[in-house]
Write an enzyme that holds these catalytic residues in place. Sequence first.
Site, PDB file in Angstrom:
ATOM      1  CG  ASP A   1      55.062 -42.685  21.938  1.00  0.00           C
ATOM      2  OD1 ASP A   1      55.599 -41.857  21.180  1.00  0.00           O
ATOM      3  OD2 ASP A   1      53.833 -42.868  21.977  1.00  0.00           O
TER       4      ASP A   1
ATOM      5  CE  LYS B   1      56.079 -40.532  18.033  1.00  0.00           C
ATOM      6  NZ  LYS B   1      54.654 -40.863  18.235  1.00  0.00           N
TER       7      LYS B   1
ATOM      8  NE  ARG C   1      55.650 -40.910  25.137  1.00  0.00           N
ATOM      9  CZ  ARG C   1      54.765 -41.457  25.960  1.00  0.00           C
ATOM     10  NH1 ARG C   1      55.152 -41.984  27.100  1.00  0.00           N
ATOM     11  NH2 ARG C   1      53.480 -41.468  25.649  1.00  0.00           N
TER      12      ARG C   1
END
Length: 450
Positions: free
Chosen positions: A327, A354, A403
């Site tokens: 991540d 993701k 993110r």
Amino acid sequence: MSSHGDPIPMTSRKTRNLRGTAHVPGDKSISHRSLILGALSVGETTIDGLLEGQDVLDTASAMRAFGAEVTDHGGGRWSVHGVGVGGFAEPDQVIDCGNSGTGVRLIMGAMATSPITATFTGDASLNSRPMGRVTDPLALFGAQSYGREGGRLPLTIVGAADPVPVRYEVPVPSAQVKSAVLLAGLNAPGQTVVIEKEATRDHTERMLAGFGAELSVTEEDGKRVITLTGQPELQPQSIIVPRDPSSAAFPVCAALIVEGSDVLVPNIGLNPTRAGLFYTLQDMGADLVFENPREEGGEPVADLRARFSPDMKGIEVPPDRAASMIDEYPVLSVVAAFAEGKTHMPGVKELRVKESDRIDAMAQGLRAAGLTVDEGEDWWTVHGLGHGKVPGGATVESRLDHRIAMSFLVLGMASEQPVKVDDAGPIATSFPIFERLMADLGARIERANG
């Protein structure tokens, strides 16, 4: 549009001297698992420091829907009165997991070996992501799944009335898949075995053992073999959630690239299956120090001090480190932009599936900010320009991915021109205090007009 409302554009501007203590939220992986294993225990589990981002709140709501009593006592303290292994009730409503791939896959595993039916959905990002890699092994237990083309949400799982234990080798490194199979194995008689070619984050194994499950981890022919004995009575626990290393990555990486910075991030979980980013940054020459190392609740923790590091160098990131930092590659690529030379990141195919295709999202945004980026199916390379040489000046798409949004806001803190993110709303799913925390350190992030 963000996952929970209108777009929230943000602009990040160059700053100096990020300083202070960054109290990042509790670990998201442990927060999810604390709620789920608490719900599968008999009695009351207490949780201190739960991450109260939307992803975890959606998991709390799901546990209520399956019959557990989940209470928010304020200040990050929660309790869960569980229903025991095999005690899930059939939910009356569709289970909405929002943006959380971890939440939906773990919950699917936890209910798949009970004779109940549940339908799962999520936001636009989650509903575009394939679920077959979880529903395929769950089918081996006897569960049936019915979803959209490609195994996508909305998806209904009919739990196995007479589950059988399975032996399953995970085809690609994935803690979510491994954890889903182990949680399904809890209500199957006999022994369920999960085999990993490469070790992934092991919070599920540690926590299952902590809750009283009979579980062993051995190595056979270079592979990690996890054996779980089914149908235990899990014992409730008192859990203190370490702070999330994936969230810590953002203030840490910002401190490394912003001139004059010195930031302390206390009580960070340093589980070896999660800490790959920090060792990679040290390999690049980052001034990053672990202070006061200790153990809390079976998990190693320490205080991290990150200081401005103008002389970092690009490196070849070891591919066997990918699972321990999967991540964190987006924000690592931002640091790589400010290092001298090439940073090559192989073995990261998982990033393609993701919340967004993170390789493509970061490559496109970095190019717009003046960087050269090469990419393949399972690798990418950032050609770093060094401190003070990244142009910036881009408007980038977050693609409903928290993110990606946070990584580009970090980029803007040290690039010559501001960086604008089209929608930073998804940040609330995992790091709801990001904006305030970074501002308290001295960052210049502002909400922009669309």
